[in-house]
Design an enzyme around this catalytic site. Sequence first.
Site, mmCIF file in Angstrom:
data_model
loop_
_atom_site.group_PDB
_atom_site.id
_atom_site.type_symbol
_atom_site.label_atom_id
_atom_site.label_comp_id
_atom_site.label_asym_id
_atom_site.label_seq_id
_atom_site.Cartn_x
_atom_site.Cartn_y
_atom_site.Cartn_z
ATOM 1 C CG HIS A 1 40.644 42.819 40.883
ATOM 2 N ND1 HIS A 1 41.087 41.536 41.102
ATOM 3 C CD2 HIS A 1 40.156 43.263 42.066
ATOM 4 C CE1 HIS A 1 40.862 41.219 42.373
ATOM 5 N NE2 HIS A 1 40.303 42.240 42.978
ATOM 6 C CG ASP B 1 36.463 42.145 36.139
ATOM 7 O OD1 ASP B 1 35.395 41.983 36.747
ATOM 8 O OD2 ASP B 1 37.562 42.258 36.717
ATOM 9 C CD GLN C 1 33.857 46.383 42.458
ATOM 10 O OE1 GLN C 1 32.863 46.934 42.930
ATOM 11 N NE2 GLN C 1 34.615 45.575 43.174
ATOM 12 C CE LYS D 1 34.094 41.788 43.922
ATOM 13 N NZ LYS D 1 34.801 42.257 45.120
ATOM 14 C CB CYS E 1 43.269 43.139 44.054
ATOM 15 S SG CYS E 1 43.178 42.137 45.517
HETATM 16 N N1 PLP Z 1 37.437 42.196 39.230
HETATM 17 C C1 PLP Z 1 37.140 43.297 39.923
HETATM 18 C C2 PLP Z 1 37.005 44.601 39.191
HETATM 19 C C3 PLP Z 1 36.971 43.231 41.295
HETATM 20 O O1 PLP Z 1 36.679 44.336 41.986
HETATM 21 C C4 PLP Z 1 37.097 41.982 41.943
HETATM 22 C C5 PLP Z 1 36.972 41.880 43.404
HETATM 23 O O2 PLP Z 1 37.143 42.833 44.128
HETATM 24 C C6 PLP Z 1 37.393 40.859 41.166
HETATM 25 C C7 PLP Z 1 37.559 41.004 39.804
HETATM 26 C C8 PLP Z 1 37.546 39.509 41.777
HETATM 27 O O3 PLP Z 1 36.330 39.057 42.294
HETATM 28 P P1 PLP Z 1 36.267 37.705 43.128
HETATM 29 O O4 PLP Z 1 37.320 37.798 44.183
HETATM 30 O O5 PLP Z 1 34.880 37.689 43.680
HETATM 31 O O6 PLP Z 1 36.521 36.588 42.178
#
Ligand code: PLP
Length: 405
Positions: A122, A199, A202, A225, A363
């Site tokens: 992401h 990270d 998900q 999430k 993203c």
């Molecule tokens: N990493 C992953 C794999 C994501 O799916 C997301 C959000 O969709 C993020 C990071 C970023 O999360 P946040 O916008 O809640 O900081």
Amino acid sequence: MFSVDEIRKDFAILSQKVYGKPLVYFDNAATTQKPNIVLAKIQTAYTTQNGNIHRGVHFLSQKATEEHEAARSVVAQYINASKSSEVIFTRGTTEAINLVATSFGERFCSAGDEIVLSTMEHHSNIVPWQLLAERKSLKLKVIKLTSCGEIDLEHYESLLSERTKIVAVAHVSNVLGTINPIKQMVQIAHQKGIKVLIDGAQAIPHLAVDVQSLDADFYAFSGHKIYAPTGIGVLYGKEDLLNALPPYQGGGEMIDRVSFSGTTYNELPYKFEAGTPDYVGSTALATALGYLTNLGLENVRRHEQTLLAYATERLKEIRGMKIIGTSECKSGVISFLVGDIHPYDVGMLLDKLGIAVRTGHHCAQPLMDSLGIVGTVRVSFAVYNTTAEIDVFIDALKRVVEMLS
Ligand code: PLP
């Protein structure tokens, strides 16, 4: 007993209609809906125990402080951190990764060092590292994926060098749904003395996460999430590592003593929590984690795997269907394209039929580039989704495809 019908009653938003059609919410990888118990917790926190935490001598401040620190312990237990001081509250995954990229980069990286990421990351797990790389003249190396959307482990291993300082990789892909062999990846990195940031944005809503068993150096996730509000998230870090890092932001709470001749910093976790934290969000996050624990993570996983298998099978009924991400080891995320129909058109028309999906690059533009596509349609499931909703979605998708073909 695990009953989806009962669970759905906990989510008031799900019973509404959109454009006169019952809402089918399949955009859970973007954000989940909140159960009534979480909403009630926010209401209670603001109506009975709101006072800025940590510095107050009065009742409300002390009560709010107790709740915030109790929430930290709940999170620590949920991810099996060895100490609650290893749990830093952040705004979300993005802020957690920026914290590590900035502070770890400041302390441990110098010109010519390398950072290893994967193609499926992401933007939140790419751009903070690019900013660091620009600042410190570092090199980013990118792990290739296999044709079914898994990490190419051989390529991964070949990228690790004596200049690699950290590997930053998603536990679960928000586009492909692939569950990465993260424990193995950590082991491989650790054999070479390289740190790993995971990270978990998900993964946390779907999998039991044990940071000690994974031997994660850092693990980041977002509350929104996992059925908690927006604005609260978590960075887990190993104590010795966090202690070695300089603060990320300056302000109240992160200090020990401030003077114009020099300032000393607070101990963990406060060193990384400058300013007033989201102490209502933290308690709501703890409530959400408690809610999931009560449902039973294994039940949740089994249910979501049923939805994944059912939807994957039914999608094959649609002519021209191409599922992007076909690993055997997936969480409840399905990205797809139908013929040469633009994903945006599919999403727009599904919306008019009451079905919320996400379209676009999610993203993850470098991943899209590697696949040679501009985007996908993505459906992503949560504990409250049903196979009946999948039937509604498939019927609607058939109509949409007919209209657009
Ligand atoms: N990493 C992953 C794999 C994501 O799916 C997301 C959000 O969709 C993020 C990071 C970023 O999360 P946040 O916008 O809640 O900081």
